[in-house]
Design an enzyme around this catalytic site. Structure first.
Site, PDB file in Angstrom:
ATOM      1  N   HIS A  98       1.750  -6.307  -2.216  1.00 21.09           N
ATOM      2  CA  HIS A  98       1.088  -5.390  -1.269  1.00 21.09           C
ATOM      3  C   HIS A  98       1.682  -4.001  -1.435  1.00 21.09           C
ATOM      4  CE1 HIS A  98      -1.124  -5.091   2.763  1.00 21.09           C
ATOM      5  NE2 HIS A  98      -0.712  -3.862   2.483  1.00 21.09           N
ATOM      6  N   HIS A 132       0.070   0.128  -2.001  1.00 17.49           N
ATOM      7  CA  HIS A 132      -1.103   1.000  -2.099  1.00 17.49           C
ATOM      8  C   HIS A 132      -0.846   2.116  -3.103  1.00 17.49           C
ATOM      9  CE1 HIS A 132      -3.490  -0.540   1.382  1.00 17.49           C
ATOM     10  NE2 HIS A 132      -2.293  -0.951   1.770  1.00 17.49           N
ATOM     11  N   GLU A 172      -1.737  -6.767  11.726  1.00 18.45           N
ATOM     12  CA  GLU A 172      -0.763  -5.677  11.666  1.00 18.45           C
ATOM     13  C   GLU A 172      -0.838  -4.907  12.982  1.00 18.45           C
ATOM     14  OE1 GLU A 172       0.455  -1.831   8.879  1.00 18.45           O
ATOM     15  OE2 GLU A 172      -1.568  -2.653   8.779  1.00 18.45           O
ATOM     16  N   ASP A 176       4.255  -1.817   0.792  1.00 15.96           N
ATOM     17  CA  ASP A 176       3.086  -1.202   1.426  1.00 15.96           C
ATOM     18  C   ASP A 176       2.848   0.199   0.872  1.00 15.96           C
ATOM     19  OD1 ASP A 176       0.841  -1.132   2.983  1.00 15.96           O
ATOM     20  OD2 ASP A 176       1.887  -0.794   4.877  1.00 15.96           O
TER      21      ASP A 176
END
Length: 364
Positions: free
Chosen positions: A20, A22, A213, A302
């Protein structure tokens, strides 16, 4: 032989798996500035590298997912050309490899990179091309191998998820490994994109869903029961369905039991979860409780720019908070590799030939 110390330098040597991350959340501050200069983008809060990096970190520390997401306006704004996409993707691979990552699935939303006139297919071609450039550069410069694949993301507040799912399927033999939806959870439930998920299931394609989340159990319930996700992006709010008594014993609700029984991986991102308010601190993050209850927990970054972090730093924070040893970090890494959207035999090869030997050296 003695075990290597559990410090940042040693952890950087450990093979890591990242599920995970981005692309637009991991751009180098210097690259943001240079790309902004190239296109004449005037919106940056600073043109000093150190100040800009600090601004991203401070702006992301809002305790709100919605405010956290506003920081991406700047990185996305400078990623609107073929050259920019290719550069950012290449540098992403180089940065991950320098941190000891051996396998990564990096996600981005192609629909957010059309302002410069590129088509969706061109956006995919340039981004995947950048990943390939980075993998070749790492191999040439260090002799090490890293596998980086593309998770194709649709924005949950938009209405293009079926189109983006079809885009992912078109590129699945060129480096796209799966599909995702991202963005603000509240008011945009996963079931709104059911058509896309049903299409992906018919196409035997993998997908993860940002759920649990900023929003609680209903988001996870929809992602699992209605949409049939392979993994949960974050999923930290599964703790809302777990009661831990004063004696330390835990009672799991039906949804928590189902997620654990089905071995649905949780893509936990400790620093980011604190920034968005999903956890109050690293020490209070439910990661350890979930790990002790044998959920399939994985460690993730993330957004490396916004959280000023890396896989090594996330692992170190967990070591410092919960007293983990090398065997724990190895288990979390194997959890991630088992959960990757990669062929079974290739997953096994990375576990047996790269991950286990890499940790064996550190354990001594």
């Amino acid at each position: 032989m003695t075990a290597a110390p559990l410090d940042l330098a040693s952890i950087r040597l450990a093979p890591k798996v990242l599920l995970h991350d981005h692309l637009d959340g991991g751009v180098r501050p210097r690259t943001v500035i240079e790309l902004a200069d190239e296109i004449g983008y005037e919106g940056l809060p600073s043109r000093d590298e150190a100040e800009l990096g600090a601004w991203f970190r401070e702006a992301a520390d809002s305790g709100s997912l919605e405010l956290y997401l506003e920081t991406f306006a700047h990185t996305v704004a400078v990623m609107q050309t073929s050259a920019a996409l290719r550069r950012v993707a290449r540098e992403c691979v180089e940065d991950l490899a320098a941190d000891g990552v051996v396998y990564a699935e990096v996600r981005f939303a192609p629909e957010q990179h059309l302002d410069g006139g590129l088509s969706l297919d061109e956006v995919m071609e340039q981004t995947i091309g950048g990943f390939e450039d980075g993998m070749r550069a790492v191999q040439a410069e260090s002799g090490r191998e890293i596998v980086v694949r593309c998770l194709v993301t649709a924005m949950r507040h938009a209405a293009r998820s079926r189109e983006i799912a079809e885009l992912m399927v078109r590129f699945r033999h060129q480096g796209a490994c799966g599909f995702d939806i991202a963005g603000a959870e509240a008011g945009f439930p996963p079931s709104r994109h059911l058509d896309a998920f049903e299409f992906l299931q018919r196409e035997n394609a993998h997908f993860t869903i940002h759920a649990g989340e900023a929003f609680g159990l209903p988001s996870i319930q929809e992602a699992v029961a209605y949409c049939g996700c392979d993994r949960l992006g974050h999923g930290v709010r599964i703790m809302d369905d777990i009661v831990v008594g004063a004696d330390g014993l835990a009672e799991l609700g039906l949804l928590a039991n189902y997620v654990r029984d089905k071995r649905i991986p949780l893509e936990l991102c400790p620093s980011s979860n604190v920034q968005t308010g999903a956890a109050s601190s690293i020490a209070e993050h439910p990661f350890d409780t979930l790990a002790r209850l044998r959920f399939r927990v994985t460690v993730n970054t993330d957004n490396r720019l916004m959280s000023h972090t890396s896989m090594s730093e996330e692992m170190l924070k967990l070591v410092e908070a919960f007293g983990y040893g090398w065997s724990d970090l190895e288990r979390f890494t194997i959890n991630a590799m088992k959960s990757a959207f990669y062929q079974f035999d290739k997953r096994l090869a990375l576990i047996d030939d790269v991950i286990k030997p890499g940790y064996a050296v550190l354990v001594g």
